[in-house]
Design a protein around this motif. Structure first.
Motif, PDB file in Angstrom:
ATOM      1  N   ARG A 102      -2.975  17.446  -9.065  1.00 22.71           N
ATOM      2  CA  ARG A 102      -4.174  16.617  -9.221  1.00 22.71           C
ATOM      3  C   ARG A 102      -4.210  15.609  -8.081  1.00 22.71           C
ATOM      4  O   ARG A 102      -3.613  14.538  -8.152  1.00 22.71           O
ATOM      5  N   PRO A 103      -4.914  15.966  -6.989  1.00 17.49           N
ATOM      6  CA  PRO A 103      -4.977  15.045  -5.851  1.00 17.49           C
ATOM      7  C   PRO A 103      -5.474  13.665  -6.266  1.00 17.49           C
ATOM      8  O   PRO A 103      -6.250  13.525  -7.206  1.00 17.49           O
ATOM      9  N   LEU A 104      -5.038  12.669  -5.571  1.00 21.64           N
ATOM     10  CA  LEU A 104      -5.435  11.311  -5.904  1.00 21.64           C
ATOM     11  C   LEU A 104      -6.906  11.073  -5.587  1.00 21.64           C
ATOM     12  O   LEU A 104      -7.458  11.670  -4.651  1.00 21.64           O
ATOM     13  N   GLU A 105      -7.523  10.205  -6.371  1.00 22.08           N
ATOM     14  CA  GLU A 105      -8.869   9.764  -6.031  1.00 22.08           C
ATOM     15  C   GLU A 105      -8.805   9.045  -4.687  1.00 22.08           C
ATOM     16  O   GLU A 105      -7.820   8.386  -4.362  1.00 22.08           O
ATOM     17  N   LEU A 106      -9.865   9.156  -3.920  1.00 20.20           N
ATOM     18  CA  LEU A 106      -9.834   8.632  -2.567  1.00 20.20           C
ATOM     19  C   LEU A 106      -9.551   7.134  -2.530  1.00 20.20           C
ATOM     20  O   LEU A 106      -8.760   6.664  -1.700  1.00 20.20           O
ATOM     21  N   ASP A 107     -10.201   6.367  -3.422  1.00 19.48           N
ATOM     22  CA  ASP A 107      -9.975   4.924  -3.390  1.00 19.48           C
ATOM     23  C   ASP A 107      -8.523   4.584  -3.709  1.00 19.48           C
ATOM     24  O   ASP A 107      -7.938   3.663  -3.122  1.00 19.48           O
ATOM     25  N   GLU A 108      -7.899   5.350  -4.626  1.00 15.84           N
ATOM     26  CA  GLU A 108      -6.497   5.113  -4.962  1.00 15.84           C
ATOM     27  C   GLU A 108      -5.594   5.458  -3.789  1.00 15.84           C
ATOM     28  O   GLU A 108      -4.653   4.719  -3.462  1.00 15.84           O
ATOM     29  N   ALA A 109      -5.871   6.591  -3.156  1.00 18.94           N
ATOM     30  CA  ALA A 109      -5.052   7.014  -2.013  1.00 18.94           C
ATOM     31  C   ALA A 109      -5.137   6.010  -0.875  1.00 18.94           C
ATOM     32  O   ALA A 109      -4.124   5.688  -0.234  1.00 18.94           O
ATOM     33  N   LEU A 110      -6.330   5.498  -0.621  1.00 16.39           N
ATOM     34  CA  LEU A 110      -6.494   4.526   0.454  1.00 16.39           C
ATOM     35  C   LEU A 110      -5.725   3.245   0.169  1.00 16.39           C
ATOM     36  O   LEU A 110      -5.062   2.680   1.058  1.00 16.39           O
ATOM     37  N   GLU A 111      -5.793   2.770  -1.078  1.00 18.42           N
ATOM     38  CA  GLU A 111      -5.066   1.554  -1.427  1.00 18.42           C
ATOM     39  C   GLU A 111      -3.560   1.752  -1.235  1.00 18.42           C
ATOM     40  O   GLU A 111      -2.860   0.891  -0.670  1.00 18.42           O
ATOM     41  N   ILE A 112      -3.059   2.899  -1.680  1.00 26.45           N
ATOM     42  CA  ILE A 112      -1.630   3.187  -1.542  1.00 26.45           C
ATOM     43  C   ILE A 112      -1.230   3.229  -0.073  1.00 26.45           C
ATOM     44  O   ILE A 112      -0.231   2.618   0.348  1.00 26.45           O
TER      45      ILE A 112
END
Length: 451
Positions: free
Chosen positions: A107-117
Motif C-alpha cells: 500500500r504505497p504511501l499517500e503523497l502528502d504523507e510521503a512528502l512529509e516523511i
C-alpha cells in the motif's frame, strides 16, 4: 547454506533480556527492558567473531559521532553504548517500528504523507552530511517510526565500512543504490546519497523501486543490470509534474546532473507541498555558527519556505568557514543554498531492526598505515578575511581534513582551501590536520592579520 542461529544475549547491567528481535550478518538485535528509567529498548550486539582491535576502535569513535547525530529529531536515538562482559560491543537504542518499510509495496504511501516523511528525513541526512558523515544505505526499511509516529533515519552502516566483499556482504542495497556504487567506483558520495534518497522517495510513492518491473524478474542481478543501464521505470503516479522532475533529477545517470546536495532537493519537495496546498514541513537543520555570516552573494527570497534551525552549542562563533565537503574523493562540493504507544512497538518488534540494523555511523573507511601530515598552511589576506591553503599530503578514500580555529571550532572537509572572515586588524589562525578513521594526525598552523 543453513541459516545462522542468533547469538546468545549478553548479560547487561541495568537491563533485562526479553527476546530476540532480529539477526543479521554482522549483529543481532534483542529486545531488553531497561530497569531505570523503565522502558523497552532495542540492543544491537555485534558478533563475537567480528570483533578485533580495529573494530573496537571504529566502534568507539563512531558511537560518539552517532551520539551527536541522534540528537536530531529525525535520526534514531542512541541511548548508550558499551562493551559486554564477553567482549562484544553493543548499542542501546530507541525501540521503533518498521511500518513504513513494511507496507509501501502493498500500500504505497499517500503523497502528502510521503512528502512529509522525506522532508524530515532529508533534514536528518543533510545534517549528517554537514557533520562529515555519509549514510550509505538509504532505503525505505531504514526509515523507522517512533512511538509518536515520527519518522527517523536508522542504519548508518558500520558493517559496510569494516568488511569488504560482495554487495550483499558489504551491506549494499541494490534496488536503491546508485550505478557508480554498483560499479564499485565509490563507497559513497553526496551524489550517490542523492540517488538513494530519490529512489526511496520513488519507492514510497510508487510502491516499487525505480528499476523494478511489475510482474517481471526483479532479482538482484536483474535490478543491478537495469540500474547500470539506467533502465529506470516511468514514475507513473498521480502527482504534480514537478515531483516527477525532482525524481528524474535525483536519479540522473551522471552524478554531476543530480542535485549538488540533499538540501535543495528537500526544498523542492517543500515547493511541491506548497503547490498541493498541504502544510509545508519544516526542515530541521542544526545551525552552524559560521553559516550566519557566510556571504553567498545570493539575495534571499522574501517568501522563503520554512527551515527550522537548531542552534549549535559552541563556545564562540566561527565566521566564514566553508561548507563541509564529502561530495567526492577529490574535489569540493558547491555549498547548498539556505533556502501509537510502546505496546504497539513491541508487538511489531520482530521487524524493528531485522537484517542487521547498524546504527553506528562509520563515516570513514578504516585505512591501514600512518596518517599523512599537512606540512604547511599558507595564510593569505583577502578582502574581509584570510584565505588558508595547503597541499594535499596524500589523502585516500574517505580521509578528510580537520580544520580547527583558534576559538576551538572545527570543520571536516575535503577541500584544500579554507576561508575565515574577520574585522580589520584581527588575527585569524587555523590548524589543519588529516582525519582518518576518527583519528587526527599532526597538524600545521597558520595565522594572518585581516587587512
Amino acid at each position: 547454506m543453513a541459516a545462522r542461529l542468533p547469538s546468545s544475549p549478553p548479560v547487561l547491567p541495568g537491563f533485562t533480556h526479553v527476546h530476540i528481535l532480529g539477526k543479521g550478518g554482522f549483529a543481532d538485535v534483542f529486545l531488553y527492558e531497561q530497569n531505570l528509567p523503565r522502558r523497552p529498548v532495542a540492543v544491537k550486539v555485534m558478533h563475537a567473531d567480528l570483533v578485533d582491535d580495529r573494530v573496537r576502535s571504529a566502534f568507539r569513535s563512531e558511537v560518539n559521532l552517532m551520539g551527536r547525530l541522534s540528537a536530531h529529531p529525525s535520526i534514531l536515538t542512541v541511548y548508550s553504548a558499551s562493551v559486554s562482559g564477553d567482549g562484544r560491543p553493543y548499542l542501546v537504542m530507541e525501540l521503533c517500528s518498521t511500518e513504513i518499510g513494511d507496507r509501501f509495496r502493498q500500500r504505497p504511501l499517500e503523497l502528502d504523507e510521503a512528502l512529509e516523511i522525506m522532508v524530515r528525513v532529508g533534514g536528518a541526512l543533510e545534517t549528517a552530511h554537514r557533520a562529515g558523515t555519509l549514510h550509505r544505505d538509504i532505503k525505505p526499511a531504514n526509515i523507522l517510526t517512533t512511538a509518536f509516529g515520527h519518522p527517523v533515519l536508522s542504519d548508518f552502516g558500520i558493517a559496510a565500512n569494516m568488511h569488504l566483499g560482495d554487495h550483499e556482504a558489504a551491506g549494499v542495497s541494490v534496488p536503491w543504490s546508485a550505478p557508480e556504487v554498483l560499479r564499485d567506483e565509490t563507497a559513497g558520495t553526496i551524489a550517490s546519497e542523492v540517488w538513494s534518497f530519490g529512489a526511496t522517495l520513488y519507492s514510497l510513492v510508487a510502491g516499487r523501486s525505480p528499476a523494478e518491473i511489475r510482474g517481471g524478474r526483479n532479482g538482484t542481478d536483474e535490478l543491478s543490470a537495469r540500474i547500470l543501464a539506467h533502465d529506470i521505470q516511468p514514475f507513473d503516479v498521480d502527482a504534480p509534474r514537478t515531483l516527477a522532475t525532482i525524481v528524474r533529477k535525483a536519479l540522473a545517470k551522471d552524478p554531476a546532473d543530480r542535485y549538488l546536495s540533499i538540501l535543495p532537493m528537500v526544498e523542492d519537495l517543500q515547493a511541491v507541498q506548497e503547490e498541493m496546498g498541504v502544510p509545508v514541513t519544516p526542515i530541521d537543520l542544526q545551525e552552524r555558527p559560521w553559516s550566519r555570516d557566510l556571504d553567498t552573494g545570493v539575495e534571499e527570497p522574501a517568501d522563503e519556505l520554512p527551515v527550522r534551525v537548531r542552534a549549535a552549542r559552541r563556545r564562540a562563533p566561527m565566521r566564514g568557514a566553508q561548507q563541509i565537503d564529502i561530495s567526492s574523493s577529490t574535489q569540493a562540493a558547491t555549498p547548498p543554498s539556505r533556502k501509537g504507544l510502546v505496546s504497539v512497538l513491541v508487538g511489531a518488534a520482530t521487524a524493528v531492526v531485522l537484517g542487521a540494523v547498524a546504527i553506528v555511523a562509520v563515516a570513514v573507511t578504516t585505512i591501514q598505515g600512518a596518517i599523512p601530515v599537512v606540512e604547511e598552511v599558507v595564510a593569505e589576506p583577502v578582502d574581509g578575511g584570510i584565505a588558508f591553503t595547503w597541499t594535499d599530503p596524500g589523502l585516500v578514500d574517505a580521509d578528510s581534513y580537520l580544520v580547527t580555529t583558534a576559538a576551538g571550532d572545527a570543520v571536516i572537509q575535503r577541500a584544500t582551501t579554507f576561508r575565515l572572515s574577520g574585522a580589520s586588524g584581527e588575527e585569524l589562525c587555523v590548524t589543519v590536520a588529516v582525519n582518518r578513521d576518527g583519528r587526527s594526525g599532526d597538524g600545521a598552523e597558520a595565522c594572518a592579520e585581516v587587512p
